[in-house]
Design an enzyme around this catalytic site. Structure first.
Site, PDB file in Angstrom:
ATOM      1  N   CYS A  52       2.263  31.694  40.925  1.00  0.00           N
ATOM      2  CA  CYS A  52       2.110  31.764  39.464  1.00  0.00           C
ATOM      3  C   CYS A  52       2.902  32.941  38.908  1.00  0.00           C
ATOM      4  O   CYS A  52       3.587  32.835  37.883  1.00  0.00           O
ATOM      5  CB  CYS A  52       0.642  31.915  39.085  1.00  0.00           C
ATOM      6  SG  CYS A  52      -0.420  30.539  39.585  1.00  0.00           S
ATOM      7  N   CYS A  92      -0.831  35.564  -6.714  1.00  0.00           N
ATOM      8  CA  CYS A  92      -0.379  34.179  -6.715  1.00  0.00           C
ATOM      9  C   CYS A  92       0.167  33.806  -5.343  1.00  0.00           C
ATOM     10  O   CYS A  92       0.219  34.637  -4.433  1.00  0.00           O
ATOM     11  CB  CYS A  92       0.691  33.945  -7.782  1.00  0.00           C
ATOM     12  SG  CYS A  92       2.218  34.865  -7.486  1.00  0.00           S
ATOM     13  N   CYS A  95       2.923  35.970  -3.917  1.00  0.00           N
ATOM     14  CA  CYS A  95       2.463  37.217  -3.298  1.00  0.00           C
ATOM     15  C   CYS A  95       2.025  36.970  -1.851  1.00  0.00           C
ATOM     16  O   CYS A  95       2.381  37.731  -0.946  1.00  0.00           O
ATOM     17  CB  CYS A  95       1.289  37.791  -4.089  1.00  0.00           C
ATOM     18  SG  CYS A  95       1.671  38.233  -5.789  1.00  0.00           S
ATOM     19  N   ASP A 134     -18.814  10.563  24.695  1.00  0.00           N
ATOM     20  CA  ASP A 134     -19.378  10.693  26.034  1.00  0.00           C
ATOM     21  C   ASP A 134     -20.794  10.112  25.969  1.00  0.00           C
ATOM     22  O   ASP A 134     -21.357   9.957  24.882  1.00  0.00           O
ATOM     23  CB  ASP A 134     -19.405  12.171  26.433  1.00  0.00           C
ATOM     24  CG  ASP A 134     -20.171  12.399  27.717  1.00  0.00           C
ATOM     25  OD1 ASP A 134     -19.856  11.732  28.710  1.00  0.00           O
ATOM     26  OD2 ASP A 134     -21.105  13.228  27.710  1.00  0.00           O
ATOM     27  N   ASP A 168     -20.320  17.002  25.204  1.00  0.00           N
ATOM     28  CA  ASP A 168     -21.165  18.195  25.263  1.00  0.00           C
ATOM     29  C   ASP A 168     -21.040  18.962  26.570  1.00  0.00           C
ATOM     30  O   ASP A 168     -21.590  20.061  26.685  1.00  0.00           O
ATOM     31  CB  ASP A 168     -22.631  17.816  25.061  1.00  0.00           C
ATOM     32  CG  ASP A 168     -23.225  17.122  26.279  1.00  0.00           C
ATOM     33  OD1 ASP A 168     -22.503  16.336  26.914  1.00  0.00           O
ATOM     34  OD2 ASP A 168     -24.398  17.375  26.596  1.00  0.00           O
ATOM     35  N   ASP A 203     -16.234  17.370  29.717  1.00  0.00           N
ATOM     36  CA  ASP A 203     -15.649  16.786  28.510  1.00  0.00           C
ATOM     37  C   ASP A 203     -14.563  17.673  27.904  1.00  0.00           C
ATOM     38  O   ASP A 203     -13.834  17.232  27.007  1.00  0.00           O
ATOM     39  CB  ASP A 203     -16.732  16.549  27.447  1.00  0.00           C
ATOM     40  CG  ASP A 203     -17.780  15.551  27.911  1.00  0.00           C
ATOM     41  OD1 ASP A 203     -17.392  14.555  28.542  1.00  0.00           O
ATOM     42  OD2 ASP A 203     -18.972  15.771  27.645  1.00  0.00           O
TER      43      ASP A 203
END
Length: 797
Positions: A25, A89, A92, A489, A690, A694
């Protein structure tokens, strides 16, 4: 004589990199960064998960981030919020963004005009002082939100400047009002000058200051337009007064300049009040946090500041009091009102061993709570952080507004100049030409453009939070309105997530032995099915056997060594992969699956491969699930059930709920592939889940929706979190997204149309400066008021 060139300056920086696990890595990251233009060396320290880089001073930080992400890793970023004073505005806001982006180490910036805040993503180590200096150089004032002083607050619009300005301006327009009812009143030109001057230079000073800052930064804003336009009308009137004398009957335009300033001040006052209302959701959440807690130490109850509470402290909560901390009940029982956190209207029963959230209200019993989380780690703090992040972010549609705002003021100035020249060439007097040009400058309003999107986002995310729907960012809010397919799920999402052993069928061994082996393999596991087996064994007083070499087989089951036997417990797929014959029990398995039960098989792998039996698990469908699915269908959405469970159990749940498509026996790693397939078919997909398994699918979906009753990993991967595990809230989440996006479109339509129609009318002399000023002042107010209508939205779940 030759001279040696000085060495080129070297820029050294250290970046944190997340996701590296080995030397391979580290090498990949080094190679990826080494390819970025300007980088001379990159050395990764795997122990500290960082990379030291030597590069030219102009190296692009964004390019470094993209190189790291392309290699498959994440750059560790720091997020910072700055309170910005002086913005008026969209121009800005754009100028502040551009100034911050130029600071070395800044990777992304989002400035929210409605909250007067800048959210900055930057490389750790970037100095806050450099960010503040960049904002100051652009002509604004920046502080950390917690350090915003009362002196800065004084710059905000209030009623006094408008009231005094209106008091001086009223006599200037009185002759016009009286003339409309047939009465004549003429003010002395010198009196007109005397009344208009303090309005122009005292109450209008804010426009000159902000406009001058814009000019120094070589850009423009609303203040520059107002200052230029009113100065032209005032200056023309002074010139006519001095050139023609006080007795001449020449028309003067002091009332135009004074009334324009007064009306703009009124607009800014109303705008500030409306903006404050859009931020009411955050203030309401912050007000929920108790300032003190009653802590029991050495048997003595003492009220202390909430900041002095520590993890592990025992907090005493009397009936009727607000719970001060997140923790676990260790003594007592009561009902707790969590409606302000989760939107759940009914109090929830709490007893020993159950977790409670800070800011909820204890009803009737005395509770002793062991503190589990304090400060920024509490549920309330996380909710506030999510809502703040959503309100600080920019929706993708805002990109169009940013492009328009960047050129808006210069284009308006050119149109005003063209108006002046055009009227002069058409033979009009210099007075008429100037007044028409002034009308163009005054009616142009970049404020409405800048406020159209953020105010709708703030109102939408705020009202959603009141009902337990937490929207992580503006992009999720915008994308959710386009969703046409919702993928669910099963376990824990559509079902209670609390399965129980409904039946078991042994083969070659006794039923008690089958349950003992199953409980032995799964002891220590937190999986819902494992808990169901453990609870069933405990209820029958069956103790598990010692176990070793336990291995999790993701999406399939478990393997372990029990009493010298190598056993497996898991799905049909696992049994097929291990070569275990299931024929003898398949007919009964089919019967149980048709009733919606989940099947787990137990088999001996060594020394004698054989099937030992199977267990059936029942998990009740949530009472709110049928309503939730029906509401999605009524809204024209397609539903899909995506489950790792066996096909029979998944299809039984799908049939009971009327879900159109059921995809079963899917490994966790393959769930995201099914989401991608739906997206390739042209679907805009929301994934509802949940669990940890998932998370990849939630991240792969166009919008991830996590149940707040699930894991933190799932909620981190999702764009929307439902604080209650109620599937019917999915329809509400999509509903508030659609309503919010409609408000954004309405606001942008009116903001654009207002300028597209108003500027030409002013250029052609149809509008005088006073009407133009009134229209500009109220355009922003109308945009914010339209967004505030979202506060009346109510969730149905």
């Amino acid at each position: 004589m030759s001279t040696v060139a000085p060495p080129a300056p070297v820029h050294r920086l250290t970046l944190g990199v997340e996701g590296m696990t080995c030397a391979s890595c580290a090498t990949r990251v080094e190679k990826a960064i080494g390819k970025v233009a300007g980088v001379t060396s990159a050395n990764v320290n795997l122990a500290t998960e960082s990379v030291a880089i030597e590069a030219s001073p102009d190296v692009d930080a964004k390019a470094l981030q993209q190189a790291i992400e392309k290699a498959g890793y994440q750059l560790a970023l720091r997020e910072l919020s700055l309170a910005i004073d002086g913005m008026t505005c969209a121009s800005c806001a754009g100028r502040v963004e551009r100034a911050l982006r130029k600071v070395d180490g800044v990777l992304d910036v989002s400035v929210n005009l409605a909250t007067d805040q800048a959210k900055v993503a930057l490389v750790p180590g970037t100095q806050t002082a450099a960010l503040i200096a960049a904002v100051e150089k652009a002509g604004y004032h920046a502080t950390l939100p917690a350090q915003r002083s009362t002196a800065a607050v004084k710059h905000r619009p209030d009623w006094l400047p408008f009231a005094l300005s209106a008091l001086l301006s009223l006599p200037l327009i009185a002759p016009m009002l009286l003339q409309a009812v047939g009465m004549d009143l003429m003010l002395s030109p010198w009196l007109q000058w005397l009344l208009a001057t303090p309005v122009q230079f005292a109450f209008g000073a804010r426009f000159y200051r902000a406009g001058w800052s814009a000019l120094k930064a070589r850009t423009g804003n609303m203040d520059l337009l107002v200052a230029t336009g009113t100065s032209a009308a005032y200056g023309l009137s002074v010139y006519l007064l001095l050139a023609r004398g006080a007795d001449a009957m020449a028309p003067l335009y002091f009332e135009a300049s004074a009334v324009v300033i007064t009306l703009v001040l009124l607009g800014k006052f109303l705008e500030a009040r409306a903006k404050k209302q859009t931020a009411s959701a955050i203030r309401a959440l912050q007000a929920l946090q108790p300032q003190t807690a009653r802590v029991r130490r050495d048997g003595i109850d003492t009220d202390i500041a909430i900041d002095a509470v520590r993890v592990g402290d025992i907090v005493v909560v009397r009936p009727g009091e607000r719970i001060a901390v997140d923790g676990t009940v260790i003594e007592g029982s009561s009902h707790v009102d969590e409606s302000l956190l989760t939107g759940e209207s009914m109090p929830v029963a709490k007893q020993a061993g159950v977790q409670v959230a800070g800011a909820s209200i204890n009803a009737e019993g005395l509770l002793l709570i062991r503190t589990d989380a304090i400060g920024t780690e509490t549920a309330l703090a996380r909710i506030i952080r999510l809502v703040e992040n959503a309100q600080a972010g920019k929706a993708p549609i805002q990109k169009l507004v940013d492009k328009v705002s960047a050129v808006f003021v210069p284009v308006v100035l050119l149109i005003a100049l063209a108006t002046l020249i055009g009227w002069l060439l058409a033979g009009a007097s210099i007075e008429s030409a100037i007044i028409n040009a002034v009308s163009v400058l005054v009616i142009a309003c970049p404020c409405a453009l800048g406020l159209a999107t953020p105010t709708a986002i703030m109102a939408g995310t705020g009202v959603a939070a009141r009902y337990g729907i937490l929207i992580k960012d503006a992009e999720a809010l915008e994308v959710a309105h386009r969703v046409d397919t919702v993928v669910f799920d099963k376990t824990g999402t559509l079902t209670e997530g609390k399965p129980a052993v409904a039946a078991l069928l042994p083969q070659t061994i006794a039923a008690a032995q089958l349950l003992r082996l199953a409980a032995s393999i799964q002891q220590g596991s937190e999986h819902p099915l494992a808990r169901a087996v453990t609870e069933r064994a405990q209820s029958e007083s069956i103790a598990p056997l010692p176990v070793s070499e336990v291995k999790a087989l993701p999406g399939r089951g478990l393997s372990a060594t029990v009493d010298g036997l190598t056993l497996q417990l898991g799905s049909t797929r696992l049994m097929h992969e291990s070569g275990i014959a299931l024929d003898a029990l398949l007919p009964q398995a089919a019967v149980w699956e048709s009733k919606g039960h989940t099947i787990s098989w137990v088999a001996e792998i060594a020394p004698h491969p054989r099937l030992l039996g199977m267990l059936a698990f029942g998990d009740r469908i949530k009472p709110s699930a049928p309503e939730g699915i029906a509401r999605l269908h009524a809204a024209g959405l397609r539903t899909v059930l995506l489950s790792g469970d066996n096909r029979g159990a998944a299809q039984a749940v799908g049939q009971q709920l009327g879900i159109g498509q059921v995809i079963a026996e899917v490994l966790p790693a393959d769930k995201s592939a099914h989401i991608e397939q739906l997206k390739r078919e042209g679907r805009v997909v929301a994934m509802v889940g949940d669990g940890i398994n998932d998370a990849p699918a939630l991240a792969a979906a166009d919008v991830g929706i996590a149940m707040g009753s699930g894991t933190d990993v799932a909620m981190h991967a999702a764009g929307i979190t439902l604080m209650r595990g109620n599937p019917a809230l999915v329809a509400d989440a999509i509903g508030i997204s659609r309503r919010s996006y409609n408000k954004i479109r309405q606001n942008l339509f009116w903001a654009f149309v207002y300028n597209v129609i108003g500027i030409p009318l002013a250029a052609f002399g149809v509008l005088n400066p006073m009407f133009a000023g009134a229209a500009m002042a109220f355009s922003s107010v109308s945009v914010i008021s339209n967004a505030l209508l979202l506060r009346h939205w109510k969730a149905q779940a």
